[in-house]
Motif scaffolding. Structure first.
Motif, PDB file in Angstrom:
ATOM      1  N   LEU A  48       0.993  -1.211   0.037  1.00 11.41           N
ATOM      2  CA  LEU A  48      -0.020  -0.065   0.048  1.00 11.41           C
ATOM      3  C   LEU A  48       0.812   1.354   0.015  1.00 11.41           C
ATOM      4  N   SER A  93      -4.613   5.136  -2.620  1.00 10.51           N
ATOM      5  CA  SER A  93      -3.673   4.250  -1.381  1.00 10.51           C
ATOM      6  C   SER A  93      -3.207   5.455  -0.567  1.00 10.51           C
ATOM      7  N   THR A 141      -5.424   6.066   2.298  1.00  6.33           N
ATOM      8  CA  THR A 141      -5.459   5.260   3.109  1.00  6.33           C
ATOM      9  C   THR A 141      -4.256   4.970   3.990  1.00  6.33           C
TER      10      THR A 141
END
Length: 196
Positions: free
Chosen positions: A12, A23, A26
Protein backbone atom coordinates in the motif's frame (compact mmCIF):
# COMPACT_ATOMS: atom_id res chain seq x y z
CA UNK A 1 -11.95 -8.15 20.99
CA UNK A 2 -10.43 -4.98 19.54
CA UNK A 3 -7.62 -5.51 17.08
CA UNK A 4 -4.67 -3.19 17.65
CA UNK A 5 -4.03 -0.64 14.95
CA UNK A 6 -1.47 -1.76 12.41
CA UNK A 7 0.70 0.31 10.11
CA UNK A 8 -0.17 0.22 6.39
CA UNK A 9 1.50 -2.69 4.60
CA UNK A 10 4.46 -2.15 2.27
CA UNK A 11 2.45 -2.75 -0.94
CA UNK A 12 0.00 0.00 0.00
CA UNK A 13 2.86 2.38 0.87
CA UNK A 14 4.57 1.57 -2.43
CA UNK A 15 1.36 2.27 -4.37
CA UNK A 16 1.02 5.60 -2.53
CA UNK A 17 4.64 6.45 -3.38
CA UNK A 18 3.86 5.70 -7.01
CA UNK A 19 1.08 8.31 -6.97
CA UNK A 20 -2.08 6.26 -6.35
CA UNK A 21 -4.34 8.77 -4.54
CA UNK A 22 -6.64 6.14 -3.00
CA UNK A 23 -3.62 4.30 -1.55
CA UNK A 24 -2.16 7.55 -0.25
CA UNK A 25 -5.43 8.43 1.49
CA UNK A 26 -5.54 4.96 3.08
CA UNK A 27 -1.90 5.23 4.21
CA UNK A 28 -2.59 8.58 5.90
CA UNK A 29 -5.78 7.28 7.58
CA UNK A 30 -4.12 4.07 8.81
CA UNK A 31 -1.07 5.98 10.08
CA UNK A 32 -3.09 8.56 11.99
CA UNK A 33 -3.64 6.59 15.27
CA UNK A 34 0.07 5.78 15.53
CA UNK A 35 1.13 9.33 14.75
CA UNK A 36 -1.24 10.70 17.41
CA UNK A 37 0.07 8.18 19.97
CA UNK A 38 3.68 9.18 19.20
CA UNK A 39 2.78 12.86 19.54
CA UNK A 40 0.87 12.48 22.82
CA UNK A 41 3.78 10.61 24.39
CA UNK A 42 6.49 12.96 23.10
CA UNK A 43 5.03 16.46 23.24
CA UNK A 44 4.78 18.70 26.28
CA UNK A 45 1.04 19.42 25.99
CA UNK A 46 -2.01 17.97 24.22
CA UNK A 47 -2.15 21.06 21.99
CA UNK A 48 1.49 20.62 20.93
CA UNK A 49 0.76 16.93 20.31
CA UNK A 50 -2.18 17.78 18.08
CA UNK A 51 -0.09 20.32 16.14
CA UNK A 52 2.79 17.84 15.75
CA UNK A 53 0.47 15.05 14.59
CA UNK A 54 -1.16 17.33 12.01
CA UNK A 55 2.23 18.49 10.70
CA UNK A 56 3.45 14.88 10.46
CA UNK A 57 0.36 13.74 8.55
CA UNK A 58 0.63 16.70 6.18
CA UNK A 59 4.30 15.84 5.60
CA UNK A 60 3.33 12.21 4.97
CA UNK A 61 0.75 13.28 2.41
CA UNK A 62 3.03 15.72 0.61
CA UNK A 63 6.36 13.91 0.79
CA UNK A 64 5.67 10.17 0.80
CA UNK A 65 7.70 9.95 -2.40
CA UNK A 66 10.84 10.87 -0.44
CA UNK A 67 10.49 7.83 1.84
CA UNK A 68 13.42 5.61 0.85
CA UNK A 69 12.07 2.21 1.96
CA UNK A 70 8.35 1.45 2.06
CA UNK A 71 8.94 -0.65 5.20
CA UNK A 72 10.42 2.31 7.09
CA UNK A 73 7.17 4.29 7.39
CA UNK A 74 6.90 3.94 11.19
CA UNK A 75 10.42 5.15 11.93
CA UNK A 76 10.09 7.99 9.39
CA UNK A 77 6.85 9.17 10.98
CA UNK A 78 8.35 8.87 14.46
CA UNK A 79 11.26 11.10 13.43
CA UNK A 80 8.90 13.72 11.97
CA UNK A 81 6.74 13.76 15.12
CA UNK A 82 9.80 13.85 17.39
CA UNK A 83 11.27 16.78 15.47
CA UNK A 84 7.96 18.69 15.67
CA UNK A 85 7.75 18.08 19.44
CA UNK A 86 11.36 19.18 19.93
CA UNK A 87 10.64 22.31 17.89
CA UNK A 88 7.81 23.12 20.31
CA UNK A 89 10.08 22.45 23.31
CA UNK A 90 12.77 24.74 21.90
CA UNK A 91 10.16 27.44 21.39
CA UNK A 92 9.00 27.06 25.01
CA UNK A 93 12.57 27.30 26.27
CA UNK A 94 13.31 30.33 24.08
CA UNK A 95 10.13 32.18 24.98
CA UNK A 96 10.00 31.10 28.62
CA UNK A 97 6.47 29.73 28.32
CA UNK A 98 5.19 26.64 30.01
CA UNK A 99 2.91 24.00 28.46
CA UNK A 100 -0.80 24.35 29.09
CA UNK A 101 -1.98 22.37 32.09
CA UNK A 102 -4.06 19.31 31.32
CA UNK A 103 -7.38 18.35 32.93
CA UNK A 104 -5.51 16.70 35.82
CA UNK A 105 -4.51 20.14 37.16
CA UNK A 106 -7.39 20.39 39.63
CA UNK A 107 -6.16 22.99 42.10
CA UNK A 108 -4.54 26.29 41.24
CA UNK A 109 -0.87 26.27 42.31
CA UNK A 110 0.52 29.17 44.28
CA UNK A 111 2.52 31.78 42.40
CA UNK A 112 5.73 30.39 43.92
CA UNK A 113 4.86 26.81 42.88
CA UNK A 114 4.01 27.98 39.37
CA UNK A 115 7.37 29.74 39.02
CA UNK A 116 9.26 26.71 40.36
CA UNK A 117 7.34 24.39 38.02
CA UNK A 118 8.08 26.64 35.05
CA UNK A 119 11.77 26.79 35.92
CA UNK A 120 11.97 23.00 36.34
CA UNK A 121 10.12 22.36 33.06
CA UNK A 122 12.52 24.71 31.28
CA UNK A 123 15.51 23.02 32.88
CA UNK A 124 14.38 19.54 31.81
CA UNK A 125 13.47 20.65 28.29
CA UNK A 126 16.81 22.42 27.90
CA UNK A 127 18.72 19.40 29.24
CA UNK A 128 17.00 17.02 26.79
CA UNK A 129 17.42 19.46 23.89
CA UNK A 130 21.14 19.84 24.75
CA UNK A 131 21.84 16.11 24.41
CA UNK A 132 23.65 15.06 21.23
CA UNK A 133 21.13 14.09 18.55
CA UNK A 134 21.94 10.34 18.66
CA UNK A 135 21.53 10.21 22.45
CA UNK A 136 18.35 12.32 22.38
CA UNK A 137 16.78 9.97 19.82
CA UNK A 138 17.40 6.86 21.91
CA UNK A 139 16.32 8.52 25.15
CA UNK A 140 13.03 9.77 23.71
CA UNK A 141 12.19 6.50 21.94
CA UNK A 142 13.06 4.30 24.92
CA UNK A 143 12.14 6.41 27.98
CA UNK A 144 9.45 8.74 26.66
CA UNK A 145 7.81 6.63 23.99
CA UNK A 146 8.42 3.41 25.95
CA UNK A 147 9.38 1.41 22.89
CA UNK A 148 11.14 -1.93 23.52
CA UNK A 149 14.93 -1.82 23.28
CA UNK A 150 15.02 -4.08 20.22
CA UNK A 151 12.49 -1.89 18.39
CA UNK A 152 14.56 1.22 19.17
CA UNK A 153 17.75 -0.48 17.99
CA UNK A 154 16.08 -1.67 14.77
CA UNK A 155 14.48 1.74 14.05
CA UNK A 156 17.86 3.46 14.42
CA UNK A 157 19.88 0.77 12.64
CA UNK A 158 21.89 -0.11 15.77
CA UNK A 159 22.88 -3.33 17.46
CA UNK A 160 21.18 -3.96 20.82
CA UNK A 161 24.52 -3.36 22.57
CA UNK A 162 25.09 -0.03 20.76
CA UNK A 163 21.55 1.11 21.58
CA UNK A 164 22.02 0.23 25.29
CA UNK A 165 25.35 2.03 25.39
CA UNK A 166 23.90 5.14 23.77
CA UNK A 167 20.90 5.08 26.12
CA UNK A 168 23.21 4.74 29.14
CA UNK A 169 25.26 7.74 27.98
CA UNK A 170 22.09 9.79 27.40
CA UNK A 171 20.66 8.97 30.83
CA UNK A 172 23.98 9.70 32.52
CA UNK A 173 24.37 13.03 30.71
CA UNK A 174 20.78 14.02 31.52
CA UNK A 175 21.16 13.03 35.18
CA UNK A 176 24.42 14.97 35.42
CA UNK A 177 22.88 18.01 33.77
CA UNK A 178 19.85 17.97 36.07
CA UNK A 179 21.79 17.37 39.30
CA UNK A 180 24.56 19.90 38.63
CA UNK A 181 24.12 22.84 41.01
CA UNK A 182 22.81 25.99 39.40
CA UNK A 183 24.78 29.15 40.20
CA UNK A 184 22.85 31.39 42.58
CA UNK A 185 21.25 34.37 40.85
CA UNK A 186 23.56 37.37 41.01
CA UNK A 187 26.39 35.30 42.54
CA UNK A 188 29.88 36.39 41.58
CA UNK A 189 33.22 34.74 42.19
CA UNK A 190 34.72 35.72 45.51
CA UNK A 191 37.40 38.39 45.21
CA UNK A 192 38.42 38.42 48.85
CA UNK A 193 36.75 39.92 51.85
CA UNK A 194 36.31 43.69 51.37
CA UNK A 195 36.41 44.20 55.15
CA UNK A 196 39.86 43.93 56.82
Amino acid sequence: MNRPFSWPDERLVKAAQDGDVASLTTVVLESQPHVRKFALSLCASPQDAEDAAQEALITLYRKIGTLRASGALASWMFRIVRNECLRHVRRLVRWGEEPEAGPEAASEPSAEEAVLHRLEARRIAAAVAALPRDQRQVLIMRDVQGLPGRAVARALGLSDAAMKSRLHRARTALRHSLTAPDPAPGARPSEGDPHP
